[in-house]
Scaffold this motif. Structure first.
Motif, PDB file in Angstrom:
ATOM      1  N   LYS A  78       0.891  -1.132  -0.265  1.00 39.82           N
ATOM      2  CA  LYS A  78       0.193   0.110   0.544  1.00 39.82           C
ATOM      3  C   LYS A  78       0.466   0.983   0.103  1.00 39.82           C
ATOM      4  O   LYS A  78       1.675   1.616   1.044  1.00 39.82           O
ATOM      5  N   TYR A  79       0.581   1.758  -0.711  1.00 44.35           N
ATOM      6  CA  TYR A  79       1.232   3.180  -1.464  1.00 44.35           C
ATOM      7  C   TYR A  79       0.128   3.926  -1.010  1.00 44.35           C
ATOM      8  O   TYR A  79      -0.534   4.696  -1.129  1.00 44.35           O
ATOM      9  N   GLY A  80       0.785   5.391   0.015  1.00 47.44           N
ATOM     10  CA  GLY A  80       0.171   6.906   0.453  1.00 47.44           C
ATOM     11  C   GLY A  80       0.787   7.357   0.845  1.00 47.44           C
ATOM     12  O   GLY A  80       2.204   7.473   1.364  1.00 47.44           O
ATOM     13  N   THR A  81      -0.260   9.336   0.456  1.00 49.02           N
ATOM     14  CA  THR A  81       1.310   9.953   1.752  1.00 49.02           C
ATOM     15  C   THR A  81       0.001  10.809   2.049  1.00 49.02           C
ATOM     16  O   THR A  81      -1.886  10.812   1.552  1.00 49.02           O
ATOM     17  N   ILE A 128       1.312  10.615  -6.366  1.00 46.98           N
ATOM     18  CA  ILE A 128      -0.558   9.983  -5.184  1.00 46.98           C
ATOM     19  C   ILE A 128      -0.652  11.007  -4.824  1.00 46.98           C
ATOM     20  O   ILE A 128      -2.476  10.429  -4.754  1.00 46.98           O
ATOM     21  N   THR A 143      -4.630  10.189  -5.405  1.00 51.59           N
ATOM     22  CA  THR A 143      -6.107  10.288  -4.000  1.00 51.59           C
ATOM     23  C   THR A 143      -6.618  11.789  -4.514  1.00 51.59           C
ATOM     24  O   THR A 143      -8.512  10.676  -3.898  1.00 51.59           O
ATOM     25  N   LEU A 153      -4.010   3.084  -5.598  1.00 48.05           N
ATOM     26  CA  LEU A 153      -2.736   3.503  -5.534  1.00 48.05           C
ATOM     27  C   LEU A 153      -2.274   1.768  -5.773  1.00 48.05           C
ATOM     28  O   LEU A 153      -1.470   2.168  -6.005  1.00 48.05           O
ATOM     29  N   VAL A 187       1.386   1.651  -8.197  1.00 45.38           N
ATOM     30  CA  VAL A 187       1.974   1.990  -8.038  1.00 45.38           C
ATOM     31  C   VAL A 187       3.092   1.703  -7.606  1.00 45.38           C
ATOM     32  O   VAL A 187       4.736   2.481  -8.146  1.00 45.38           O
TER      33      VAL A 187
END
Length: 532
Positions: free
Chosen positions: A168-171, A446, A450, A456, A459
């Motif tokens: 899981k990729y996020g910011t 990202i 979002t 995501l 990515v």
């Protein structure tokens, strides 16, 4: 009798002519035969001299190309050995040292050049150059995003990408945080700190326990909250340095003359930095070879990477080529009426250095040198290129737009016309404020995904081709920085240097200098009287 004698005499002369003519012909033939080798030697020497001059003038570029080829070959060959992390570290160490040396020259170069150039400019000229440059930044990024949208329809994928779905990729960063950090970096709170750190928004996760009372027992609920704070990240704050040095240069323009010790110090320091940079240029082939060899040797399976994301890689590279070889040259020709491809040839070195280093800031000295070769006004290039390195990223804008659209298309949601328009607008604007963190283009991507509610999971695959696409977009960004400086110079007028130098000797500045000198003399007289 006289006639006969004359006739006989004439015939004897004819005989002499008949005898001397072949002798002269043979002599001429002999001389010609002797002169032909001499002419060939002269032509050969002149040809060798020309070749020597070409090698002398372009030897560094040729050596850099050789370093690129050897880096690719060495990296492909070492991949079969499955090198360890320690071996890869030693393989890339010469390139790392090369980048460290170039980065060490950025701060003194920016400080000396911006102060020197703004001190010789009229404040109105400074404002005009800044407005034209900012407009150029934004318009070129809009064009780059438009090209990315066209490439998406040409290379439009049909299937879904298979990646690591568990990751899981996020910011936690939001769009408003990115622009807030941009304004904070424009106005640093520490002059020395601007040379070593940048301001960033940081989110910290804090857990709190809440006890919920029931009739039977109590239940403890864990609540996770995000607290926003202002932090620092390693890296030069070039925007803050430009703001501080511009203010110092304008103040020096208002109070000092051209021959003041203050301005002479920064001018001489600038000359010293250029000498050091010329020394570092000759280490470019070794540094490029090391960086490329390490990058290729570290990739596990190149074939699988291109099989999964071949369409995306093709769309980005073709889009960058169109932007670099068609769009930017067309604008340059319309503004200057000069050969744009000769301009590009003179910008090969910034492209190579940025391609190897994956960072345009490292290629800033090469950009300034290329701008001088292309007759861009020095006061424009010294002001625009440092600002462009921080704010301008049309290659990154093209990459971000293409990646968002491709990942949205290969997801279960698909892409609508509204998503395409919003993606283009956000990419054009956010590319002016890419966060100062590693893989910053991925972070910006990202943020956009979002905001569009795009999954995501895909990515993870982008990191597999980041090593390649990051090099191409960095090279395009480097040449685009020089191009925008040329656009600004053509619009603002490149022949105004003499007028700008005359502005320094304006009556207002001379009056101020005279007033300062008079007050100093008065102070000296007072001190002498007090001593007496």
């Amino acid at each position: 009798m006289t006639r006969k004698v004359n006739h006989v005499h004439s015939t004897s002369d004819d005989c002499d002519l008949e005898l001397t003519t072949p002798l002269r012909m043979t002599a001429d033939a002999t001389n010609a035969a002797m002169e032909e080798p001499q002419k060939l030697d002269i032509k050969e020497k002149s040809f060798k001299r020309k070749i020597g001059m070409i090698i002398k003038q372009n030897g560094l570029i040729l050596a850099t190309f050789v370093g690129i080829l050897l880096g690719f070959c060495l990296g492909l060959g070492l991949r079969e050995l499955e090198m360890s992390d320690h071996a890869l570290m030693w393989l890339g160490l010469p390139g790392e040292l090369f980048l460290r040396c170039l980065k060490a020259t950025i701060v003194p170069l920016v400080v000396t050049m911006v102060i020197t150039c703004t001190a010789t400019l009229d404040p109105r000229s400074n404002g005009k150059i800044a407005v034209v440059a900012l407009l150029g930044f934004f318009l070129t990024q809009v064009v780059a995003c438009t090209i990315a949208i066209v490439m998406f329809f040409i290379f439009k994928p049909d299937g879904t990408l298979t990646g690591d779905q568990d990751k899981k990729y996020g910011t936690d960063l939001e769009t408003q945080d990115v622009f807030a950090d941009l304004f904070r970096n424009f106005f640093p709170d520490n002059v020395v700190g601007a040379a070593i750190s940048q301001t960033v928004t940081v989110y910290e996760k804090k857990e709190s326990h809440q006890i919920i009372a029931n009739s039977t027992n109590n239940v403890t609920k864990i609540v996770v909250t995000l607290e926003r704070s202002i932090g620092k990240s390693d890296g030069m704050n070039i925007l803050g340095l430009i703001t501080i040095c511009t203010a110092i240069g304008i103040a020096a323009n208002a109070t000092l003359s051209v021959n003041s010790e203050f301005l002479r110090f920064f001018k001489q320091a600038q000359d010293v930095m250029f000498v050091i940079i010329r020394w570092l240029f000759w280490t470019t082939p070794i540094g490029v070879l090391s960086l490329i060899a390490k990058s290729i040797a570290a990739v596990d399976d190149i074939a699988e990477v291109f099989r999964s994301l071949g369409l995306l890689v093709g769309a980005v590279i073709v889009g960058l080529a169109i932007h670099l070889l068609i769009v930017l040259p067309a604008v340059y020709f319309l503004l200057t009426r000069k050969n744009p491809y000769l301009f590009l040839i003179r910008c090969i070195r910034p492209f190579i250095v940025a391609f190897a280093a994956t960072a345009t800031s490292v290629a800033m000295p090469d950009m300034l040198t290329s701008a001088d070769k292309n007759n861009v006004a020095k006061h424009v290039s010294a002001f625009v290129i440092p600002m462009s390195v921080t704010l301008h990223a049309d290659g990154s804008a093209l990459y971000i737009t293409s990646s968002v659209l491709f990942l949205a298309q290969t997801s279960s949601l698909g892409v609508s016309v509204g998503d395409i328009v919003v993606t283009g607008i956000l990419s054009s604007v956010l590319s002016l404020a890419i966060p100062p963190v590693p893989s910053s283009s991925i972070v910006t991507l990202i943020i956009i995904m979002t905001s569009l509610n795009i999954p995501l999971q895909g990515v993870a695959l982008l990191f597999a081709v980041e090593w390649l696409l990051d090099r191409f977009r960095s090279g395009v960004n480097a040449i685009s920085h020089v191009m925008v400086a040329a656009f600004t110079s053509a619009i603002c007028g490149s022949g105004s240097t003499e007028q700008l130098e005359q502005n320094i000797e304006s009556p207002k500045s001379t009056e101020i200098v005279q007033q300062i000198s008079e007050t100093d003399k008065d102070k000296e007289d007072e001190t002498q009287r007090s001593k007496l």
